[in-house]
Design a protein around this motif. Sequence first.
Motif, PDB file in Angstrom:
ATOM      1  N   THR A 213       0.792  -1.234   0.000  1.00  0.00           N
ATOM      2  CA  THR A 213       0.000   0.000   0.000  1.00  0.00           C
ATOM      3  C   THR A 213       0.823   1.282   0.000  1.00  0.00           C
ATOM      4  O   THR A 213       0.321   2.328  -0.402  1.00  0.00           O
ATOM      5  CB  THR A 213      -0.942   0.029   1.222  1.00  0.00           C
ATOM      6  N   LEU A 214       2.072   1.212   0.451  1.00  0.00           N
ATOM      7  CA  LEU A 214       2.847   2.442   0.623  1.00  0.00           C
ATOM      8  C   LEU A 214       4.170   2.508  -0.122  1.00  0.00           C
ATOM      9  O   LEU A 214       4.690   3.600  -0.346  1.00  0.00           O
ATOM     10  CB  LEU A 214       3.145   2.648   2.122  1.00  0.00           C
ATOM     11  N   ASN A 215       4.745   1.373  -0.473  1.00  0.00           N
ATOM     12  CA  ASN A 215       6.122   1.456  -0.958  1.00  0.00           C
ATOM     13  C   ASN A 215       6.486   0.317  -1.902  1.00  0.00           C
ATOM     14  O   ASN A 215       7.340  -0.501  -1.614  1.00  0.00           O
ATOM     15  CB  ASN A 215       7.094   1.487   0.223  1.00  0.00           C
ATOM     16  N   ARG A 216       5.870   0.308  -3.058  1.00  0.00           N
ATOM     17  CA  ARG A 216       6.236  -0.665  -4.089  1.00  0.00           C
ATOM     18  C   ARG A 216       7.491  -0.181  -4.804  1.00  0.00           C
ATOM     19  O   ARG A 216       7.843   0.991  -4.728  1.00  0.00           O
ATOM     20  CB  ARG A 216       5.097  -0.846  -5.075  1.00  0.00           C
ATOM     21  N   LEU A 217       8.128  -1.078  -5.512  1.00  0.00           N
ATOM     22  CA  LEU A 217       9.353  -0.711  -6.218  1.00  0.00           C
ATOM     23  C   LEU A 217       9.056  -0.264  -7.644  1.00  0.00           C
ATOM     24  O   LEU A 217       8.121  -0.739  -8.296  1.00  0.00           O
ATOM     25  CB  LEU A 217      10.334  -1.883  -6.230  1.00  0.00           C
ATOM     26  N   VAL A 218       9.884   0.639  -8.125  1.00  0.00           N
ATOM     27  CA  VAL A 218       9.808   1.140  -9.493  1.00  0.00           C
ATOM     28  C   VAL A 218      10.102  -0.024 -10.445  1.00  0.00           C
ATOM     29  O   VAL A 218      10.988  -0.845 -10.165  1.00  0.00           O
ATOM     30  CB  VAL A 218      10.840   2.288  -9.664  1.00  0.00           C
ATOM     31  N   PRO A 219       9.371  -0.130 -11.560  1.00  0.00           N
ATOM     32  CA  PRO A 219       9.630  -1.212 -12.506  1.00  0.00           C
ATOM     33  C   PRO A 219      11.112  -1.294 -12.895  1.00  0.00           C
ATOM     34  O   PRO A 219      11.754  -0.281 -13.166  1.00  0.00           O
ATOM     35  CB  PRO A 219       8.777  -0.835 -13.722  1.00  0.00           C
ATOM     36  N   GLY A 220      11.621  -2.520 -12.862  1.00  0.00           N
ATOM     37  CA  GLY A 220      13.017  -2.747 -13.224  1.00  0.00           C
ATOM     38  C   GLY A 220      14.000  -2.633 -12.074  1.00  0.00           C
ATOM     39  O   GLY A 220      15.189  -2.852 -12.255  1.00  0.00           O
ATOM     40  N   THR A 221      13.505  -2.311 -10.868  1.00  0.00           N
ATOM     41  CA  THR A 221      14.418  -2.151  -9.731  1.00  0.00           C
ATOM     42  C   THR A 221      14.286  -3.252  -8.697  1.00  0.00           C
ATOM     43  O   THR A 221      14.989  -3.238  -7.693  1.00  0.00           O
ATOM     44  CB  THR A 221      14.212  -0.787  -9.034  1.00  0.00           C
ATOM     45  N   GLY A 222      13.393  -4.187  -8.928  1.00  0.00           N
ATOM     46  CA  GLY A 222      13.180  -5.282  -7.981  1.00  0.00           C
ATOM     47  C   GLY A 222      13.499  -6.627  -8.606  1.00  0.00           C
ATOM     48  O   GLY A 222      14.245  -6.717  -9.586  1.00  0.00           O
ATOM     49  N   ALA A 223      12.885  -7.659  -8.069  1.00  0.00           N
ATOM     50  CA  ALA A 223      13.170  -9.027  -8.493  1.00  0.00           C
ATOM     51  C   ALA A 223      12.144  -9.596  -9.470  1.00  0.00           C
ATOM     52  O   ALA A 223      12.341 -10.692  -9.992  1.00  0.00           O
ATOM     53  CB  ALA A 223      13.242  -9.933  -7.263  1.00  0.00           C
ATOM     54  N   PHE A 224      11.062  -8.882  -9.723  1.00  0.00           N
ATOM     55  CA  PHE A 224      10.028  -9.404 -10.615  1.00  0.00           C
ATOM     56  C   PHE A 224      10.551  -9.456 -12.049  1.00  0.00           C
ATOM     57  O   PHE A 224      11.323  -8.591 -12.480  1.00  0.00           O
ATOM     58  CB  PHE A 224       8.775  -8.540 -10.589  1.00  0.00           C
ATOM     59  N   ASP A 225      10.096 -10.432 -12.809  1.00  0.00           N
ATOM     60  CA  ASP A 225      10.461 -10.559 -14.218  1.00  0.00           C
ATOM     61  C   ASP A 225       9.572  -9.624 -15.034  1.00  0.00           C
ATOM     62  O   ASP A 225       8.599 -10.039 -15.653  1.00  0.00           O
ATOM     63  CB  ASP A 225      10.310 -12.007 -14.680  1.00  0.00           C
ATOM     64  N   MET A 226       9.902  -8.363 -15.001  1.00  0.00           N
ATOM     65  CA  MET A 226       9.078  -7.364 -15.674  1.00  0.00           C
ATOM     66  C   MET A 226       9.072  -7.557 -17.189  1.00  0.00           C
ATOM     67  O   MET A 226       8.043  -7.405 -17.838  1.00  0.00           O
ATOM     68  CB  MET A 226       9.561  -5.953 -15.320  1.00  0.00           C
ATOM     69  N   THR A 227      10.211  -7.890 -17.759  1.00  0.00           N
ATOM     70  CA  THR A 227      10.287  -8.109 -19.207  1.00  0.00           C
ATOM     71  C   THR A 227       9.408  -9.289 -19.603  1.00  0.00           C
ATOM     72  O   THR A 227       8.648  -9.210 -20.569  1.00  0.00           O
ATOM     73  CB  THR A 227      11.743  -8.332 -19.643  1.00  0.00           C
TER      74      THR A 227
END
Length: 82
Positions: free
Chosen positions: A26-40
């Motif tokens: 709710t307060l502090n998600r990460l900017v796309p491309g800066t975390g561990a998720f496979d955004m691509t």
Amino acid sequence: RHLIGYAQACDGPADMPVDRQMAEATLNRLVPGTGAFDMTGFVRALPPDIIIGLEVPSADLTQAGHAPAEKARIIVDAMRQV
């Protein structure tokens, strides 16, 4: 793929302790491309004409002194890089 009409994106850590999950969500998600998720991989799995909304509440960017318009620019530019 043909059933998806809209997607929302943010990034996040690979692991999150249960007691921090609500605050992160709710307060502090990460900017796309800066975390561990496979955004691509996420984007490639979507239909090419899909609308992708960016839902990235970021206390970190606020605490770093970024005004709302600047935060939006950072987040959009990061997603474009993805």
